[in-house]
Scaffold this active site. Sequence first.
Site, PDB file in Angstrom:
ATOM      1  N   GLN A 293      -0.004  -0.235  -9.072  1.00 34.68           N
ATOM      2  CA  GLN A 293       0.414  -1.305  -8.160  1.00 34.68           C
ATOM      3  C   GLN A 293       0.738  -2.579  -8.946  1.00 34.68           C
ATOM      4  O   GLN A 293      -0.038  -3.016  -9.803  1.00 34.68           O
ATOM      5  CB  GLN A 293      -0.706  -1.571  -7.147  1.00 34.68           C
ATOM      6  CG  GLN A 293      -0.366  -2.591  -6.087  1.00 34.68           C
ATOM      7  CD  GLN A 293       0.722  -2.107  -5.116  1.00 34.68           C
ATOM      8  OE1 GLN A 293       0.876  -0.924  -4.877  1.00 34.68           O
ATOM      9  NE2 GLN A 293       1.465  -3.044  -4.560  1.00 34.68           N
TER      10      GLN A 293
ATOM     11  N   ASP B 200       7.428   5.794  -8.689  1.00 32.48           N
ATOM     12  CA  ASP B 200       8.169   4.546  -8.464  1.00 32.48           C
ATOM     13  C   ASP B 200       9.598   4.655  -8.990  1.00 32.48           C
ATOM     14  O   ASP B 200      10.456   3.845  -8.627  1.00 32.48           O
ATOM     15  CB  ASP B 200       7.494   3.384  -9.221  1.00 32.48           C
ATOM     16  CG  ASP B 200       6.545   2.575  -8.347  1.00 32.48           C
ATOM     17  OD1 ASP B 200       6.846   2.407  -7.158  1.00 32.48           O
ATOM     18  OD2 ASP B 200       5.526   2.105  -8.885  1.00 32.48           O
TER      19      ASP B 200
ATOM     20  N   LYS C  92      -0.906   3.031   1.587  1.00 30.62           N
ATOM     21  CA  LYS C  92      -0.410   4.188   0.830  1.00 30.62           C
ATOM     22  C   LYS C  92      -1.406   5.329   0.902  1.00 30.62           C
ATOM     23  O   LYS C  92      -1.030   6.479   1.152  1.00 30.62           O
ATOM     24  CB  LYS C  92      -0.179   3.807  -0.647  1.00 30.62           C
ATOM     25  CG  LYS C  92       1.110   3.053  -0.877  1.00 30.62           C
ATOM     26  CD  LYS C  92       1.179   2.504  -2.296  1.00 30.62           C
ATOM     27  CE  LYS C  92       2.309   1.496  -2.385  1.00 30.62           C
ATOM     28  NZ  LYS C  92       2.261   0.652  -3.562  1.00 30.62           N
TER      29      LYS C  92
HETATM   30  N1  GUN Z   1       4.153  -3.891  -5.513  1.00 28.26           N
HETATM   31  C1  GUN Z   1       4.967  -4.201  -4.477  1.00 28.26           C
HETATM   32  N2  GUN Z   1       5.871  -3.227  -4.276  1.00 28.26           N
HETATM   33  C2  GUN Z   1       5.637  -2.277  -5.209  1.00 28.26           C
HETATM   34  C3  GUN Z   1       6.241  -1.017  -5.508  1.00 28.26           C
HETATM   35  O1  GUN Z   1       7.214  -0.570  -4.887  1.00 28.26           O
HETATM   36  N3  GUN Z   1       5.699  -0.326  -6.555  1.00 28.26           N
HETATM   37  C4  GUN Z   1       4.653  -0.796  -7.270  1.00 28.26           C
HETATM   38  N4  GUN Z   1       4.190  -0.042  -8.272  1.00 28.26           N
HETATM   39  N5  GUN Z   1       4.065  -1.959  -7.011  1.00 28.26           N
HETATM   40  C5  GUN Z   1       4.560  -2.689  -5.987  1.00 28.26           C
END
Ligand code: GUN
Length: 292
Positions: free
Chosen positions: A99, A122, A55
């Site tokens: 996360q 998100d 990311k």
């Molecule tokens: N962990 C795995 N996929 C995601 C996601 O799309 N968003 C977040 N915040 N954590 C994750």
Amino acid sequence: MQTHRIIDGKAIAAQVREGVAKEVALMKSAHGFLPGLAVVLVGEDPASKVYVKNKGEQTKASGMNSWEHKLPAETSEAEVLAIVQKLNDDPAVNGILVQLPLPKHINAEKVLNTIHPDKDVDGFHPVNVGRLWVGERTLVPCTPTGSVILAKSVQPNLSGLNAVVIGRSNIVGKPVSALLLRENCTVTIAHSKTRNIHNVVKGADLVIAAVGIPEMVRGDWIKPGAIVIDVGINRVPGEAGKTKLVGDVNYEECARVASAITPVPGGVGPMTIACLLKNTVEAAKIQRGIKD
Ligand code: GUN
């Protein structure tokens, strides 16, 4: 045998990122700022570390500001909440992503609900869930957005299609259903309690599988010519004691019947971060009152 098209998620994600980079450049030239994304990672989960690294790299590659807050696993809930609050109050931060999964002693729902809805890239905050269902401008969860972009890459107008979503999670099943309804699909949400699920899926022009069961969807469930989007990422035993990744769809079988299908890996997966970058730009626009 039906000739099917393999939907190239990698290539389409690259196009989305290109669009984001152009918008970021426009933000700088026309509005004098760069959007920025802050990611909070608590603990040492290896998969989460890889996601967060990717990311950060892709955020910077698109020209945006990127911040990573890496905290030890024993960080208290109060400390995480305080960091989120600080990011809420920082005008340079347009997007906040905490996360998941969080360590067990931290209430994830409480943390996610503390993120300001306009910075919730998100799209998990109940305010954004509500905005999605009533059709207001909002931040939409990334994987659902990516799944619909892939379906539209094959058939730009989804209006009137019978869409069957398999899975009813808050992260994929429910929001992708809202998006498909917005595209004028007739939407059915199937799940673990659905009776005769194969018959339900057989009626679908568009199948979105997000159930988390390896290769659950079989070839004889699929209507000839349907579009199949596989959101699943399951690690299963492979050859020579190694593990391999498979989706929620039996690819070999379904590819013979579908008109188009996403592979795993290389389908929906690459779209998620691309859509996260898109959401960060959208969040910045929402915060600054910039029209679409
Ligand atoms: N962990 C795995 N996929 C995601 C996601 O799309 N968003 C977040 N915040 N954590 C994750």
